[in-house]
Design a protein around this motif. Structure first.
Motif, PDB file in Angstrom:
ATOM      1  N   ARG A  28      38.109  58.386  40.938  1.00  0.00           N
ATOM      2  CA  ARG A  28      39.386  58.253  41.641  1.00  0.00           C
ATOM      3  C   ARG A  28      39.152  57.710  43.049  1.00  0.00           C
ATOM      4  O   ARG A  28      38.032  57.667  43.544  1.00  0.00           O
ATOM      5  CB  ARG A  28      40.104  59.605  41.727  1.00  0.00           C
ATOM      6  CG  ARG A  28      40.399  60.263  40.395  1.00  0.00           C
ATOM      7  CD  ARG A  28      41.294  61.488  40.569  1.00  0.00           C
ATOM      8  NE  ARG A  28      40.717  62.460  41.490  1.00  0.00           N
ATOM      9  CZ  ARG A  28      41.413  63.466  42.048  1.00  0.00           C
ATOM     10  NH1 ARG A  28      42.704  63.601  41.798  1.00  0.00           N
ATOM     11  NH2 ARG A  28      40.819  64.334  42.855  1.00  0.00           N
ATOM     12  N   ARG A  40      44.587  57.196  43.158  1.00  0.00           N
ATOM     13  CA  ARG A  40      44.696  56.355  41.963  1.00  0.00           C
ATOM     14  C   ARG A  40      43.381  56.385  41.196  1.00  0.00           C
ATOM     15  O   ARG A  40      42.314  56.624  41.772  1.00  0.00           O
ATOM     16  CB  ARG A  40      45.032  54.912  42.351  1.00  0.00           C
ATOM     17  CG  ARG A  40      46.405  54.747  42.982  1.00  0.00           C
ATOM     18  CD  ARG A  40      46.784  53.281  43.076  1.00  0.00           C
ATOM     19  NE  ARG A  40      45.961  52.547  44.028  1.00  0.00           N
ATOM     20  CZ  ARG A  40      45.762  51.227  43.986  1.00  0.00           C
ATOM     21  NH1 ARG A  40      46.290  50.504  43.025  1.00  0.00           N
ATOM     22  NH2 ARG A  40      45.021  50.634  44.908  1.00  0.00           N
ATOM     23  N   GLU A  59      50.114  60.768  43.232  1.00  0.00           N
ATOM     24  CA  GLU A  59      48.947  60.397  42.437  1.00  0.00           C
ATOM     25  C   GLU A  59      49.403  59.706  41.164  1.00  0.00           C
ATOM     26  O   GLU A  59      50.382  60.135  40.536  1.00  0.00           O
ATOM     27  CB  GLU A  59      48.115  61.619  42.090  1.00  0.00           C
ATOM     28  CG  GLU A  59      46.899  61.310  41.204  1.00  0.00           C
ATOM     29  CD  GLU A  59      46.008  62.503  40.963  1.00  0.00           C
ATOM     30  OE1 GLU A  59      44.978  62.347  40.266  1.00  0.00           O
ATOM     31  OE2 GLU A  59      46.330  63.597  41.477  1.00  0.00           O
ATOM     32  N   PHE A  60      48.681  58.645  40.804  1.00  0.00           N
ATOM     33  CA  PHE A  60      48.946  58.001  39.517  1.00  0.00           C
ATOM     34  C   PHE A  60      48.037  58.633  38.473  1.00  0.00           C
ATOM     35  O   PHE A  60      46.814  58.581  38.592  1.00  0.00           O
ATOM     36  CB  PHE A  60      48.692  56.492  39.579  1.00  0.00           C
ATOM     37  CG  PHE A  60      49.142  55.770  38.330  1.00  0.00           C
ATOM     38  CD1 PHE A  60      50.436  55.280  38.225  1.00  0.00           C
ATOM     39  CD2 PHE A  60      48.277  55.600  37.255  1.00  0.00           C
ATOM     40  CE1 PHE A  60      50.864  54.640  37.080  1.00  0.00           C
ATOM     41  CE2 PHE A  60      48.693  54.956  36.101  1.00  0.00           C
ATOM     42  CZ  PHE A  60      49.993  54.474  36.008  1.00  0.00           C
ATOM     43  N   PRO A  62      46.668  58.489  34.816  1.00  0.00           N
ATOM     44  CA  PRO A  62      46.575  57.479  33.759  1.00  0.00           C
ATOM     45  C   PRO A  62      46.930  58.045  32.399  1.00  0.00           C
ATOM     46  O   PRO A  62      46.907  59.260  32.171  1.00  0.00           O
ATOM     47  CB  PRO A  62      45.113  57.040  33.821  1.00  0.00           C
ATOM     48  CG  PRO A  62      44.389  58.218  34.388  1.00  0.00           C
ATOM     49  CD  PRO A  62      45.356  58.862  35.355  1.00  0.00           C
ATOM     50  N   TRP A  72      53.386  58.161  37.847  1.00  0.00           N
ATOM     51  CA  TRP A  72      53.206  58.689  39.190  1.00  0.00           C
ATOM     52  C   TRP A  72      53.716  60.131  39.263  1.00  0.00           C
ATOM     53  O   TRP A  72      54.763  60.452  38.695  1.00  0.00           O
ATOM     54  CB  TRP A  72      53.975  57.842  40.204  1.00  0.00           C
ATOM     55  CG  TRP A  72      53.353  56.519  40.494  1.00  0.00           C
ATOM     56  CD1 TRP A  72      53.657  55.313  39.912  1.00  0.00           C
ATOM     57  CD2 TRP A  72      52.316  56.247  41.449  1.00  0.00           C
ATOM     58  NE1 TRP A  72      52.883  54.316  40.441  1.00  0.00           N
ATOM     59  CE2 TRP A  72      52.043  54.862  41.392  1.00  0.00           C
ATOM     60  CE3 TRP A  72      51.600  57.034  42.338  1.00  0.00           C
ATOM     61  CZ2 TRP A  72      51.087  54.244  42.188  1.00  0.00           C
ATOM     62  CZ3 TRP A  72      50.643  56.433  43.140  1.00  0.00           C
ATOM     63  CH2 TRP A  72      50.392  55.060  43.066  1.00  0.00           C
ATOM     64  N   CYS A  96      55.366  51.958  44.758  1.00  0.00           N
ATOM     65  CA  CYS A  96      54.586  52.529  43.660  1.00  0.00           C
ATOM     66  C   CYS A  96      55.062  51.931  42.342  1.00  0.00           C
ATOM     67  O   CYS A  96      56.101  52.344  41.807  1.00  0.00           O
ATOM     68  CB  CYS A  96      54.726  54.048  43.650  1.00  0.00           C
ATOM     69  SG  CYS A  96      54.094  54.841  45.140  1.00  0.00           S
ATOM     70  N   ARG A 100      50.446  51.177  38.374  1.00  0.00           N
ATOM     71  CA  ARG A 100      49.545  51.872  39.286  1.00  0.00           C
ATOM     72  C   ARG A 100      49.275  51.128  40.590  1.00  0.00           C
ATOM     73  O   ARG A 100      48.681  51.676  41.517  1.00  0.00           O
ATOM     74  CB  ARG A 100      48.220  52.252  38.601  1.00  0.00           C
ATOM     75  CG  ARG A 100      47.147  51.184  38.523  1.00  0.00           C
ATOM     76  CD  ARG A 100      45.877  51.662  37.848  1.00  0.00           C
ATOM     77  NE  ARG A 100      46.087  52.043  36.457  1.00  0.00           N
ATOM     78  CZ  ARG A 100      45.160  52.572  35.672  1.00  0.00           C
ATOM     79  NH1 ARG A 100      43.958  52.812  36.155  1.00  0.00           N
ATOM     80  NH2 ARG A 100      45.405  52.871  34.414  1.00  0.00           N
ATOM     81  N   HIS A 101      49.677  49.847  40.678  1.00  0.00           N
ATOM     82  CA  HIS A 101      49.462  49.087  41.912  1.00  0.00           C
ATOM     83  C   HIS A 101      50.525  49.452  42.946  1.00  0.00           C
ATOM     84  O   HIS A 101      51.523  50.098  42.653  1.00  0.00           O
ATOM     85  CB  HIS A 101      49.516  47.587  41.629  1.00  0.00           C
ATOM     86  CG  HIS A 101      48.571  47.152  40.555  1.00  0.00           C
ATOM     87  ND1 HIS A 101      47.226  47.435  40.598  1.00  0.00           N
ATOM     88  CD2 HIS A 101      48.776  46.473  39.392  1.00  0.00           C
ATOM     89  CE1 HIS A 101      46.639  46.941  39.517  1.00  0.00           C
ATOM     90  NE2 HIS A 101      47.554  46.374  38.769  1.00  0.00           N
TER      91      HIS A 101
END
Length: 300
Positions: A28, A40, A59-60, A62, A72, A96, A100-101
């Motif tokens: 991370r 991320r 926080e993203f 996954p 997110w 956001c 995730r970018h």
């Protein structure tokens, strides 16, 4: 002919006022984007974090498969409409995104500087930004002359135009084009166009506005071959970045060497990375790798 340098190089971005990589580790990374901090995923952060406690606004998380996905999670209020940031004279909106970018790629900052160094003193340089996303690189180039910005996403081009207005650069000579990058480049070749510089940041997989399919390993050689036809002995550079693939920078350097064999200059390749905040203060500072690159520059 352009000579390929075998020794890899590093292009490392440093923190600036509106961005910093604070810490990384255990897959991370913790970053600062203006007033906010986010966590991320980062598979290349294989080491342990330097800080014991990561305080973040969001926080993203996954998805559970390799194809991406995720969502997110926010611990503090973050505007869904985004917030303004700046890099030098360029102003843009960070947000956001579902991918995730945050609406731009901060590791590209040394690339924007490098392109500027290749065009220093020019105000008439015609440049092409393929897969131009939200236009921060386009606006950085626009101080040197007209820019053609191409992206298949109508939403991304609209955001790029909004960033130009936010920067007070909406009157600069930029062509904003929603199109498939490969098809557009092929048409430019047929039109006999030339450019002083080209930057391209292709995805691993994508679709054009009419359903065109892009697969990096299959589609990149043809696109580079067409880009080479848009450059001549008076052109200044081509810069290629590649993310999230199992590929060496030497491989894409070799691809440029083949396509640009008819031109003078030098071809270099290596890694992009971002230095953690405070890395400049001592030899133990860490650099997080983010992408591979290959670049051609025409020696003055």
């Amino acid at each position: 002919m352009a000579a390929l340098t075998l020794q890899p190089q590093l292009m490392v971005g440093s923190p600036w006022g509106d961005f910093a990589l604070i810490d990384s580790g255990h897959g991370r990374k913790l970053e600062r984007y203006g007033p906010h901090r986010f966590i991320r995923p980062e598979p290349q952060a294989m080491w342990a974090p330097a800080l014991a406690d990561w305080q973040a606004d969001g926080e993203f998380v996954p998805g559970s498969d390799e194809d991406g996905g995720g969502r997110w999670q926010f611990d503090r209020p973050v505007s869904r409409e985004g917030w303004p940031l700046a890099w030098n004279e360029v102003r843009f909106t960070a947000s956001c995104t579902p991918f995730r970018h945050l609406g731009f790629f901060p590791d590209m900052a040394p690339v924007w500087d490098w392109m500027g160094s290749q065009l220093d003193g020019r105000d008439d340089a015609a440049t092409l930004n393929l897969f131009g996303y939200t236009g921060v690189g386009t606006l950085a180039l626009s101080r040197f002359g007209p820019v053609t910005h191409v992206d298949a996403s109508k939403k991304s081009v609209a955001q790029a135009r909004a960033n130009a207005a936010l920067s007070g650069m909406d009157a600069r000579p930029v062509r904003w084009i929603v199109d498939d990058a490969a098809k557009f480049t092929a048409r430019e070749v047929r039109r006999g166009r030339r450019y002083d510089g080209i930057i391209l940041d292709p995805p691993k997989f994508g679709r054009g506005p009419e359903g065109e399919v892009w697969r990096l390993e299959e589609s990149l050689p043809g696109l580079i071959a067409d880009c080479a036809k848009l450059l001549d002995e008076n052109s200044r550079f081509l810069f290629l970045t590649v993310y999230a693939v199992r590929m060496s920078s030497l491989a894409i350097g070799g691809l440029l060497a083949e396509a640009l064999a008819h031109l003078p200059g030098t071809i270099e390749h290596g890694d992009l990375g971002i230095a953690e905040e405070g890395a400049e203060e001592g030899p133990g500072g860490r650099v997080l790798p983010t992408a591979i690159f290959a670049r051609w520059r025409n020696t003055p």
